[in-house]
Design an enzyme around this catalytic site. Structure first.
Site, short mmCIF file in Angstrom:
data_model
loop_
_atom_site.label_atom_id
_atom_site.label_comp_id
_atom_site.label_asym_id
_atom_site.label_seq_id
_atom_site.Cartn_x
_atom_site.Cartn_y
_atom_site.Cartn_z
N ASP A 126 0.84 -1.17 0.01
CA ASP A 126 0.17 0.15 0.05
C ASP A 126 0.90 1.43 -0.07
O ASP A 126 2.27 1.18 0.38
CB ASP A 126 -0.92 0.03 1.36
CG ASP A 126 -0.15 -0.08 2.72
OD1 ASP A 126 0.37 -1.10 2.93
OD2 ASP A 126 0.31 1.06 3.00
N ASP A 135 1.33 4.24 2.03
CA ASP A 135 0.88 4.87 3.51
C ASP A 135 0.37 6.22 3.27
O ASP A 135 0.09 6.78 2.12
CB ASP A 135 2.26 5.14 4.32
CG ASP A 135 1.91 5.19 5.92
OD1 ASP A 135 0.85 4.29 6.29
OD2 ASP A 135 2.43 5.99 6.55
N1 ADE Z 1 2.71 -2.92 6.86
C1 ADE Z 1 1.98 -2.89 5.61
N2 ADE Z 1 1.61 -1.63 5.27
C2 ADE Z 1 1.88 -0.58 6.40
C3 ADE Z 1 1.62 0.45 6.67
N3 ADE Z 1 0.99 1.40 5.63
N4 ADE Z 1 1.96 1.05 8.14
C4 ADE Z 1 2.51 0.18 8.80
N5 ADE Z 1 2.87 -1.33 8.54
C5 ADE Z 1 2.46 -1.65 7.27
#
Ligand code: ADE
Length: 249
Positions: free
Chosen positions: A210, A212
């Site tokens: 993803d 963040d």
């Molecule tokens: N693991 C996978 N995506 C994450 C995210 N955006 N923040 C923290 N841990 C994660």
């Protein structure tokens, strides 16, 4: 010949990777590890696999007994550790499904034992160097295997490990980008520290699941989305592990 430890992260909790595997329940000086050890072979090499969050993914990142996991692999005779982790991307060029061969971490955890040493022997202080915490040789094998398999990957990257279990606020996400972090997760830092303290070469491949929440043109990520992306790309990680192990001394 020495054994190879694998720590399976989110999405790789109970993979069917090993030949002739058997489960061994162990206890360590630091308590029980997250799951029974799965022992078997890959490419003719003896491998010991542990599910970081338990086989049913019941252990949140804060409560993983990282010390017991590393100690269990050490006790089992592992002389190197390959770890996998899902991560969020803090960089536009690290897209979903890309792999990052980590070379640095920033430890932003707060509530975990981050050392085996709770007391020093008299005049026997132990302060472990951590300038380059991921093993260069193993990282080289990971990168070469990504090249061989044609997997979209980034040859280096800094991970920031947060405490969780919540995701970051937008302010935090922007701050982590300014600090120079490339990806974000909730597990690698203490594990890598402990492997270094235990003297076991350790490398980790992070799969971006993803962007963040710094990326405002997308809806903030959910755990369900992370799992879906990881499962959709899990074969990349398993084939990578097999290729790396094939080429280990
Ligand atoms: N693991 C996978 N995506 C994450 C995210 N955006 N923040 C923290 N841990 C994660």
């Amino acid at each position: 010949m020495s054994k190879i430890g694998i720590i399976g992260g989110s999405g790789l909790d109970n993979p069917d990777l090993l030949l002739n595997s058997s489960d061994v329940t162990v206890e360590t000086l630091y308590g029980p590890p997250s799951a029974p050890l799965k022992q078997g072979t890959i490419e003719g090499r003896e491998v010991v696999l542990i599910a970081r969050h338990g086989r049913e993914h019941t252990i949140p990142p804060t409560f993983v007994n990282y010390r017991a996991n590393i100690q269990a692999l050490k006790d089992a005779g592992c002389s190197s550790i390959l770890a996998t982790t899902a991560c969020g991307s803090l960089r536009k060029e690290i897209d979903r499904g890309h792999l990052v061969i980590l070379d640095q971490f920033i430890d932003f955890t707060r509530r975990r034992p981050v050392s085996f040493h709770e007391e020093f022997e008299p005049h026997g202080a132990v302060h472990t160097p951590m300038a380059d915490p991921f093993d260069e040789k193993l990282r080289g094998l990971f990168n070469a295997a990504c090249d061989t398999l044609g997997l979209a990957h980034h040859k280096s990257g800094t991970v920031i490990t947060i405490e969780g279990s919540r995701f970051s606020t937008r302010a935090e996400s922007n701050m982590f980008r300014m600090w120079g972090a490339d990806v974000i997760n909730m597990s690698v830092a203490p594990e890598c520290i402990l492997a270094n303290e235990a003297g076991i070469p350790y490398a980790a491949v992070a799969m971006s699941t993803d962007y963040d929440c710094w990326k405002t043109d997308e809806a903030p990520v959910t755990w369900e989305e992370i799992l879906e992306v990881f499962q959709g790309n899990v074969e990349k990680v398993t084939s990578l592990l097999v290729e790396v192990i094939k080429n280990m001394d």
